[in-house]
Scaffold this motif. Structure first.
Motif, PDB file in Angstrom:
ATOM      1  N   GLY A   1      -1.592  -3.803   3.994  1.00 26.88           N
ATOM      2  CA  GLY A   1      -0.203  -4.084   4.317  1.00 26.88           C
ATOM      3  C   GLY A   1       0.590  -2.905   4.828  1.00 26.88           C
ATOM      4  O   GLY A   1       1.779  -3.050   5.140  1.00 26.88           O
ATOM      5  N   ILE A   2      -0.028  -1.733   4.912  1.00 27.59           N
ATOM      6  CA  ILE A   2       0.673  -0.516   5.314  1.00 27.59           C
ATOM      7  C   ILE A   2       0.352  -0.185   6.771  1.00 27.59           C
ATOM      8  O   ILE A   2      -0.806  -0.200   7.184  1.00 27.59           O
ATOM      9  N   THR A   3       1.384   0.092   7.539  1.00 30.72           N
ATOM     10  CA  THR A   3       1.212   0.583   8.911  1.00 30.72           C
ATOM     11  C   THR A   3       1.887   1.944   9.017  1.00 30.72           C
ATOM     12  O   THR A   3       2.992   2.133   8.496  1.00 30.72           O
ATOM     13  N   CYS A   4       1.209   2.871   9.689  1.00 28.06           N
ATOM     14  CA  CYS A   4       1.722   4.236   9.801  1.00 28.06           C
ATOM     15  C   CYS A   4       1.899   4.633  11.256  1.00 28.06           C
ATOM     16  O   CYS A   4       1.271   4.080  12.169  1.00 28.06           O
ATOM     17  N   SER A   5       2.740   5.600  11.449  1.00 34.97           N
ATOM     18  CA  SER A   5       2.859   6.289  12.725  1.00 34.97           C
ATOM     19  C   SER A   5       2.773   7.770  12.418  1.00 34.97           C
ATOM     20  O   SER A   5       3.681   8.335  11.807  1.00 34.97           O
ATOM     21  N   GLY A   6       1.647   8.387  12.824  1.00 33.40           N
ATOM     22  CA  GLY A   6       1.410   9.759  12.414  1.00 33.40           C
ATOM     23  C   GLY A   6       1.209   9.808  10.911  1.00 33.40           C
ATOM     24  O   GLY A   6       0.376   9.093  10.348  1.00 33.40           O
ATOM     25  N   SER A   7       2.002  10.614  10.236  1.00 33.01           N
ATOM     26  CA  SER A   7       1.873  10.752   8.785  1.00 33.01           C
ATOM     27  C   SER A   7       2.914   9.944   8.024  1.00 33.01           C
ATOM     28  O   SER A   7       2.996  10.036   6.803  1.00 33.01           O
ATOM     29  N   ARG A   8       3.703   9.148   8.728  1.00 31.01           N
ATOM     30  CA  ARG A   8       4.784   8.406   8.073  1.00 31.01           C
ATOM     31  C   ARG A   8       4.487   6.911   8.013  1.00 31.01           C
ATOM     32  O   ARG A   8       3.968   6.319   8.962  1.00 31.01           O
ATOM     33  N   VAL A   9       4.831   6.312   6.897  1.00 30.96           N
ATOM     34  CA  VAL A   9       4.702   4.869   6.713  1.00 30.96           C
ATOM     35  C   VAL A   9       5.893   4.194   7.385  1.00 30.96           C
ATOM     36  O   VAL A   9       7.046   4.519   7.104  1.00 30.96           O
ATOM     37  N   ILE A  10       5.602   3.247   8.308  1.00 33.39           N
ATOM     38  CA  ILE A  10       6.690   2.614   9.055  1.00 33.39           C
ATOM     39  C   ILE A  10       6.861   1.127   8.709  1.00 33.39           C
ATOM     40  O   ILE A  10       7.946   0.585   8.908  1.00 33.39           O
ATOM     41  N   THR A  11       5.821   0.456   8.194  1.00 32.17           N
ATOM     42  CA  THR A  11       5.989  -0.937   7.782  1.00 32.17           C
ATOM     43  C   THR A  11       5.213  -1.202   6.500  1.00 32.17           C
ATOM     44  O   THR A  11       4.133  -0.640   6.278  1.00 32.17           O
ATOM     45  N   ILE A  12       5.772  -2.075   5.665  1.00 31.04           N
ATOM     46  CA  ILE A  12       5.092  -2.611   4.480  1.00 31.04           C
ATOM     47  C   ILE A  12       5.210  -4.123   4.578  1.00 31.04           C
ATOM     48  O   ILE A  12       6.308  -4.677   4.495  1.00 31.04           O
ATOM     49  N   LYS A  13       4.086  -4.815   4.753  1.00 28.43           N
ATOM     50  CA  LYS A  13       4.080  -6.267   4.886  1.00 28.43           C
ATOM     51  C   LYS A  13       3.120  -6.861   3.850  1.00 28.43           C
ATOM     52  O   LYS A  13       1.904  -6.753   3.996  1.00 28.43           O
ATOM     53  N   LEU A  14       3.694  -7.473   2.806  1.00 23.98           N
ATOM     54  CA  LEU A  14       2.893  -8.043   1.719  1.00 23.98           C
ATOM     55  C   LEU A  14       3.388  -9.442   1.352  1.00 23.98           C
ATOM     56  O   LEU A  14       3.589  -9.751   0.172  1.00 23.98           O
ATOM     57  N   PRO A  15       3.588 -10.339   2.332  1.00 22.33           N
ATOM     58  CA  PRO A  15       4.076 -11.681   1.988  1.00 22.33           C
ATOM     59  C   PRO A  15       2.993 -12.533   1.340  1.00 22.33           C
ATOM     60  O   PRO A  15       1.810 -12.424   1.668  1.00 22.33           O
ATOM     61  N   GLY A  16       3.402 -13.379   0.389  1.00 19.11           N
ATOM     62  CA  GLY A  16       2.488 -14.358  -0.191  1.00 19.11           C
ATOM     63  C   GLY A  16       1.289 -13.773  -0.888  1.00 19.11           C
ATOM     64  O   GLY A  16       0.219 -14.374  -0.877  1.00 19.11           O
ATOM     65  N   MET A  17       1.467 -12.634  -1.554  1.00 18.68           N
ATOM     66  CA  MET A  17       0.340 -11.976  -2.223  1.00 18.68           C
ATOM     67  C   MET A  17       0.300 -12.275  -3.722  1.00 18.68           C
ATOM     68  O   MET A  17      -0.540 -11.732  -4.433  1.00 18.68           O
ATOM     69  N   GLY A  18       1.206 -13.110  -4.208  1.00 19.36           N
ATOM     70  CA  GLY A  18       1.232 -13.386  -5.645  1.00 19.36           C
ATOM     71  C   GLY A  18       1.654 -12.191  -6.478  1.00 19.36           C
ATOM     72  O   GLY A  18       1.237 -12.061  -7.636  1.00 19.36           O
ATOM     73  N   LEU A  19       2.489 -11.321  -5.923  1.00 19.29           N
ATOM     74  CA  LEU A  19       2.891 -10.094  -6.611  1.00 19.29           C
ATOM     75  C   LEU A  19       3.963 -10.381  -7.655  1.00 19.29           C
ATOM     76  O   LEU A  19       4.833 -11.228  -7.464  1.00 19.29           O
ATOM     77  N   LYS A  20       3.925  -9.633  -8.748  1.00 24.70           N
ATOM     78  CA  LYS A  20       4.926  -9.714  -9.803  1.00 24.70           C
ATOM     79  C   LYS A  20       5.459  -8.313 -10.077  1.00 24.70           C
ATOM     80  O   LYS A  20       4.814  -7.328  -9.766  1.00 24.70           O
ATOM     81  N   GLY A  21       6.626  -8.253 -10.677  1.00 28.71           N
ATOM     82  CA  GLY A  21       7.242  -6.958 -10.937  1.00 28.71           C
ATOM     83  C   GLY A  21       8.486  -6.791 -10.093  1.00 28.71           C
ATOM     84  O   GLY A  21       9.232  -7.740  -9.855  1.00 28.71           O
ATOM     85  N   THR A  22       8.721  -5.589  -9.621  1.00 25.96           N
ATOM     86  CA  THR A  22       9.905  -5.335  -8.806  1.00 25.96           C
ATOM     87  C   THR A  22       9.611  -4.223  -7.813  1.00 25.96           C
ATOM     88  O   THR A  22       8.489  -3.704  -7.748  1.00 25.96           O
ATOM     89  N   LEU A  23      10.614  -3.862  -7.030  1.00 22.66           N
ATOM     90  CA  LEU A  23      10.459  -2.771  -6.082  1.00 22.66           C
ATOM     91  C   LEU A  23      10.535  -1.447  -6.820  1.00 22.66           C
ATOM     92  O   LEU A  23      11.103  -1.354  -7.906  1.00 22.66           O
ATOM     93  N   GLY A  24      10.001  -0.396  -6.240  1.00 23.78           N
ATOM     94  CA  GLY A  24      10.054   0.921  -6.859  1.00 23.78           C
ATOM     95  C   GLY A  24      11.468   1.474  -6.883  1.00 23.78           C
ATOM     96  O   GLY A  24      12.302   1.134  -6.041  1.00 23.78           O
ATOM     97  N   TYR A  25      11.733   2.369  -7.836  1.00 25.78           N
ATOM     98  CA  TYR A  25      13.079   2.924  -7.975  1.00 25.78           C
ATOM     99  C   TYR A  25      13.382   4.018  -6.963  1.00 25.78           C
ATOM    100  O   TYR A  25      14.528   4.422  -6.813  1.00 25.78           O
ATOM    101  N   ASN A  26      12.353   4.523  -6.253  1.00 23.30           N
ATOM    102  CA  ASN A  26      12.582   5.645  -5.337  1.00 23.30           C
ATOM    103  C   ASN A  26      12.191   5.308  -3.902  1.00 23.30           C
ATOM    104  O   ASN A  26      11.770   6.187  -3.139  1.00 23.30           O
ATOM    105  N   MET A  27      12.363   4.071  -3.493  1.00 24.18           N
ATOM    106  CA  MET A  27      11.974   3.683  -2.140  1.00 24.18           C
ATOM    107  C   MET A  27      12.911   4.256  -1.083  1.00 24.18           C
ATOM    108  O   MET A  27      12.622   4.182   0.105  1.00 24.18           O
TER     109      MET A  27
END
Length: 735
Positions: free
Chosen positions: A77-103
């Motif tokens: 689900g991670i796409t990068c450009s060079g050394s930087r993360v530019i997209t996070i795509k994780l739809p419909g993965m059955g994930l639980k919890g929450t987003l990170g506090y330092n995004m």
């Protein structure tokens, strides 16, 4: 022979040179490959935290909770450009919890899509990636308030928060001039549409269906909309002419005066969507298809047939019958709508066993109901509470408790179910006897909401009885007070002051709590009586950790989350073993009444955004907690006019010195006499610095504060603090 040897040597040298060059080239290529694949350390840290916040799900292949290389190792689900993360795509993965506090440190991220999961159970974190162009949190379980940090995302083009359980909009849309699509559908938003919607000059798609918005939609009239869905709200007024020309317009289920069906039938009542199950089909597509309902109204030809037949009933009689039916139908519709409105105001249908629903903040007609979720998930958080109920299971409140009620205002008849109140119902006579008729000799304090008296009960139990000021209550104090008791009694945590009982008769509103003989932290720190020993460093850390756990419970375990709004050292009570117990919990709906009663003490704890806009949030509680930690560290008051002007505000004076070791040593409370571990002190100061950040989005959630204090304790071998035992011995930092 010599020449041959020289030739062989030259050939060997040439070969060696070629080999060295080849090896060097390979090393260079390998090195450049590693550099190219090496992800930014900030991005790695943020993704590690995010993964941990999701409970480390196995379906996220290649993800790890520490270190790793998201770009080089192809994290799912991670796409990068060079050394930087530019997209996070994780739809419909059955994930639980929450987003990170330092995004917020993912500064290169332009798209975040975690739709169709089961994330949430609490507010959306404030610290979202600041430069997002697309944010899709739709079809999850987020609750509470939209984070104000969205207001700053000037690059945002697409925002989908639909199909959650969000209830409050705390966003100014003035800077979001690039936003083209906004979906807030299928939540519990109420009130009028934000005026700042008028600044969304690029908005073409707006979905607000299935909420509780009221008022008009005039604020949308000048937007370049081509797709507008406001169906099934409580909107009224006229639909602006400009909006009528929109090709995809859905307005059914409201009370618009110029809607085609407005004259045909009363508007259908809104029924909340059933709880959404995690989706497994077509997760990549956002569920923004407008929800339409068939009105089921057929125009019918009233002219009738057989015009040549002669009727035995006169025209006047027919007209009378028709008018009677119309009036009867109107009355039935009126009472149905009125009944629905009363159910919404009370928060539940008395004929159904439905939980109370939250209301918009700042309203006094009722309190938010607090439901405790997942009690088994929080070890050691809960205590049993006595359920010794003296009154019957229901009580009818047809009038004020007493004719001498100082409010002198009638109270609507209301049936209150007291079976959910886990506390004793005392009579006024019980408490008058126990307090010597609330004599001055038994007065032990005066808080924001009334005076507090010690009460010696007949069973030798000692209680602290809070006599609520009627000036702090809204227009119907009887109803409001019972709702207050219901909600307070549901708060069940070892670090929250326990409600033992209540009294609501003869015009009195009284709350009885467990009595803590060591008084408040404020008095212990700032008003020594000559008998109390100074708090050791161990005890101060224990008080900070226990208080943090109380706030974590209110913010992240209660559903909906509970904001304290009045967190300060005088509301932290200490028992015989110096364990902290947070008081005045559940009083948040009374705070707007008290804001007029400013004091130096309250000013010292108030977060900057509260001072500027009056907007309370979980993060304003975090700020206040940081101020209390500063009190524990320095022994100083939150605001002290006796100090020189630069030192009167504790936060303003202390914050610049928190990362200076030498200055930190000079700040420590002299009562400690230097008996503290230097490394623990430094970590304590680091936690303070995060909590008192001026921008709320940069403050951590209380769960992170708790974890930082737990790590501090573990690294300092302070096991007694974690177990809750009293321990005042001197100790050395194990490191």
């Amino acid at each position: 022979m010599v020449k041959a040897s020289e030739g062989s040597f030259r050939a060997a040298s040439a070969m060696a040179s070629l080999r060295f060059t080849g090896v060097a080239m390979l090393l260079l290529v390998a090195t450049s490959t590693v550099v190219t694949a090496d992800t930014s350390s900030d991005d790695v840290t943020a993704l590690n935290t995010f993964y941990t916040s999701l409970n480390s799900p196995s379906q996220l292949t290649n993800w790890v909770p520490q270190n790793g290389d998201p770009c080089g190792q192809s994290w799912l689900g991670i796409t990068c450009s060079g050394s930087r993360v530019i997209t996070i795509k994780l739809p419909g993965m059955g994930l639980k919890g929450t987003l990170g506090y330092n995004m917020n440190i993912l500064t290169a991220l332009v798209e975040l899509d975690v739709s169709y999961n089961n994330l949430g159970g609490s507010d959306i974190p404030y610290n979202l990636p600041p430069n997002l162009e697309r944010l899709n949190l739709g079809n999850n379980s987020f609750t509470g308030t939209l984070p104000y940090s969205i207001s700053q995302m000037a690059a945002l083009k697409y925002l989908n928060l639909g199909h959650n359980q969000l209830s409050d909009i705390n966003v100014m849309f003035s800077q979001l001039t690039n936003l083209t699509a906004l979906d807030l559908s299928d939540n519990t938003f109420s009130g009028t549409l934000p005026e700042s919607f008028s600044s969304l000059t690029s908005l073409t798609m707006l979905h607000l269906q299935n909420n509780r918005f009221s008022g008009t939609i005039d604020v949308l009239s000048d937007l370049p909309l081509t797709d507008l869905n406001v169906a099934n709200n409580q909107l009224s007024g006229a639909i602006p002419d400009r909006l009528k020309s929109i090709s995809n317009l859905q307005t059914s289920g409201n009370s618009f005066s110029n809607s085609p069906a407005a004259q045909a039938q009363p508007p259908p009542t809104y029924t909340p969507s059933p709880p959404r199950q995690p989706s497994t089909g077509n997760p990549g597509k956002s569920d923004t298809t407008p929800s339409t309902r068939s009105n089921g109204v057929n125009g019918g030809d009233d002219s009738g047939g057989g015009g040549g037949r002669s009727s035995k009933i006169g025209g006047g009689a027919v007209a009378g019958i028709v008018m009677s039916l119309v009036v009867l139908g109107a009355m039935v519709a009126f009472f149905m709508i009125k009944r629905k409105s009363m159910r919404d105001q009370r928060g539940h249908d008395p004929e159904k066993n439905e939980p109370l629903r939250p209301i918009a903040s700042g309203k006094f007609n009722q309190l938010r109901a607090i439901n405790i979720v997942s009690p088994a998930a929080k070890d050691g958080l809960h205590k049993t509470v006595s359920m010794n109920l003296k009154p019957p299971s229901k009580i009818e409140l047809h009038k004020s408790f007493d004719e001498s009620d100082p409010t002198n205002k009638p109270v609507m008849a209301k049936s209150i179910d007291l079976s959910s109140i886990r506390a004793t119902a005392y009579t006024v006579a019980d408490l008058q006897t126990a307090t010597d008729s609330f004599s001055a000799d038994n007065l032990i304090g005066e808080g924001s909401f009334g005076r507090v008296y010690s009460a010696n009960m007949s069973d030798n139990k000692v209680l602290a009885v809070k006599k609520i000021n009627f000036s702090a209550l809204p227009s119907n104090p009887s109803n409001f007070f019972i709702d207050l008791v219901v909600n307070i009694s549901k708060l069940n945590h070892p670090n929250i002051s326990e409600l033992d009982g209540y009294c609501s008769e003869h015009g009195q509103c009284l709350l009885a709590y467990e009595f803590y003989r060591n008084g408040s932290l404020h008095d212990f720190l700032h008003m020594p009586d000559g008998y109390s020993k100074p708090l050791s460093w161990n005890s101060r850390v224990k008080i900070a950790l226990g208080s943090a756990r109380a706030l974590e419970y209110m913010h992240e375990t209660c559903s909906p989350s509970v904001i304290h709004k009045n967190f300060k050292s005088s509301n932290i009570l200490l028992d015989d073993e110096l364990n902290p117990h947070l008081s005045d919990c559940g009083f948040a709906d009374l705070i707007p009444k008290q804001e007029l009663q400013e004091s130096d003490e309250n000013t010292g704890y108030r977060a900057p955004e509260v001072t500027m806009s009056g907007q309370y949030s979980q993060k304003s509680d975090v700020y206040s907690f940081g101020v209390v930690m500063l009190e524990l560290l320095t022994g100083r008051k939150a605001f002290d006019r006796s100090q020189p002007w630069p030192q009167q505000s504790l936060v303003r004076w202390a914050t610049p010195q928190l990362h200076d070791i030498d200055a930190l040593d000079q700040m420590v409370d002299p009562a400690l006499e230097g008996l503290y571990p230097a490394k623990s002190l430094s970590r304590f100061a680091d936690a303070i610095a995060l909590c008192v950040q001026p921008e709320p989005e940069f403050r951590p959630p209380m769960s992170e504060v708790v974890q930082s204090l737990v790590r501090l304790v573990q690294r300092s071998s302070m096991g007694s603090v974690l177990s809750g035992e009293s321990n005042s011995r001197r100790y050395q930092d194990s490191e």
